[in-house]
Scaffold this motif. Structure first.
Motif, mmCIF file in Angstrom:
data_model
loop_
_atom_site.group_PDB
_atom_site.id
_atom_site.type_symbol
_atom_site.label_atom_id
_atom_site.label_comp_id
_atom_site.label_asym_id
_atom_site.label_seq_id
_atom_site.Cartn_x
_atom_site.Cartn_y
_atom_site.Cartn_z
ATOM 1 N N GLU A 49 0.722 -1.140 0.142
ATOM 2 C CA GLU A 49 -0.010 0.035 0.135
ATOM 3 C C GLU A 49 0.792 1.230 0.032
ATOM 4 O O GLU A 49 1.829 1.267 0.729
ATOM 5 C CB GLU A 49 -0.765 -0.212 1.313
ATOM 6 C CG GLU A 49 -1.876 1.195 1.245
ATOM 7 C CD GLU A 49 -2.661 1.242 2.531
ATOM 8 O OE1 GLU A 49 -3.274 2.315 2.769
ATOM 9 O OE2 GLU A 49 -2.888 0.427 3.223
ATOM 10 N N GLN A 96 1.121 5.700 -0.345
ATOM 11 C CA GLN A 96 0.441 7.080 0.020
ATOM 12 C C GLN A 96 1.098 7.888 -1.105
ATOM 13 O O GLN A 96 2.063 8.177 -1.125
ATOM 14 C CB GLN A 96 0.799 7.413 1.344
ATOM 15 C CG GLN A 96 -0.041 8.731 1.796
ATOM 16 C CD GLN A 96 0.332 9.174 3.175
ATOM 17 O OE1 GLN A 96 0.536 8.467 3.926
ATOM 18 N NE2 GLN A 96 0.387 10.466 3.456
ATOM 19 N N LYS A 153 0.747 -2.425 8.226
ATOM 20 C CA LYS A 153 1.582 -1.240 8.242
ATOM 21 C C LYS A 153 2.960 -1.125 8.751
ATOM 22 O O LYS A 153 3.258 -2.072 9.789
ATOM 23 C CB LYS A 153 0.787 -0.020 9.383
ATOM 24 C CG LYS A 153 -0.636 0.332 8.851
ATOM 25 C CD LYS A 153 -0.560 1.268 7.791
ATOM 26 C CE LYS A 153 -1.919 1.959 7.534
ATOM 27 N NZ LYS A 153 -2.015 2.439 6.215
ATOM 28 N N LYS A 201 -7.342 1.481 -2.712
ATOM 29 C CA LYS A 201 -6.184 2.027 -2.194
ATOM 30 C C LYS A 201 -5.035 2.041 -3.216
ATOM 31 O O LYS A 201 -4.892 1.041 -3.693
ATOM 32 C CB LYS A 201 -5.866 1.088 -0.981
ATOM 33 C CG LYS A 201 -6.553 1.067 0.355
ATOM 34 C CD LYS A 201 -6.109 0.051 1.081
ATOM 35 C CE LYS A 201 -6.886 -0.001 2.581
ATOM 36 N NZ LYS A 201 -6.721 -1.128 3.625
#
Length: 154
Positions: free
Chosen positions: A71, A73, A118, A95
């Motif tokens: 994932e 950002q 995470k 995502k």
């Protein structure tokens, strides 16, 4: 034909991404990327971004028997261009993610379904915005403006 657009990670950036994989599956993704739009319309082609280097944060890792990926950002100013909507719920964005490797016969599009864990701190990696072009006899990444080239070829 422009198949999809997104951020592509090459060379050292791709090697770094693979180094973060906890489990590498048998099929290594040839072009490490984050898809922004599959089969974009002319209005969804972002020539203003093409070739631009973009720093993204790798924030989580996920893996199952079919997909291994991350994932990510995106920077706020780039997120407005991310129009990769979920096929099952067209009001919901997927995502942002990168598929790193796959099992035989698995689909990269399923990476979005991984349970991402995470990282304690995110990793910064640099990619470039570009296009995956599919022609009759070959496929390739292009960092050239698509709409300008399309008009020239008419």
């Amino acid at each position: 034909m422009l198949s999809y657009e997104g951020i592509f990670f090459e060379g050292d950036a791709a090697d770094f991404i693979h180094s973060l994989e906890e489990k590498r599956l048998p099929v290594v993704n040839d072009e490490i990327h984050c898809t922004f739009k599959y089969h974009p319309s002319e209005a969804e082609i972002f020539d203003e971004l093409v070739g631009k280097e973009i720093d993204v944060l790798i924030v989580a890792y996920g893996c199952d028997e079919n997909n291994s990926g991350f994932e990510i950002q995106l920077p706020d100013d780039i997120m407005q261009y991310y129009i990769n909507y979920d096929e099952e719920d067209s009001s919901k964005l997927k995502k942002p993610h990168i598929t790193a490797s796959l099992a035989e016969g698995a689909k990269a599009s399923k990476t979005k379904n991984l349970k991402f864990k995470k990282f304690s701190i995110p990793y910064v990696v640099k990619g470039r915005f570009g296009y995956w072009i599919k022609e009759e006899d070959h496929e390739y990444v292009s960092f050239d403006k698509y709409m300008v080239n399309k008009r020239k070829n008419k």
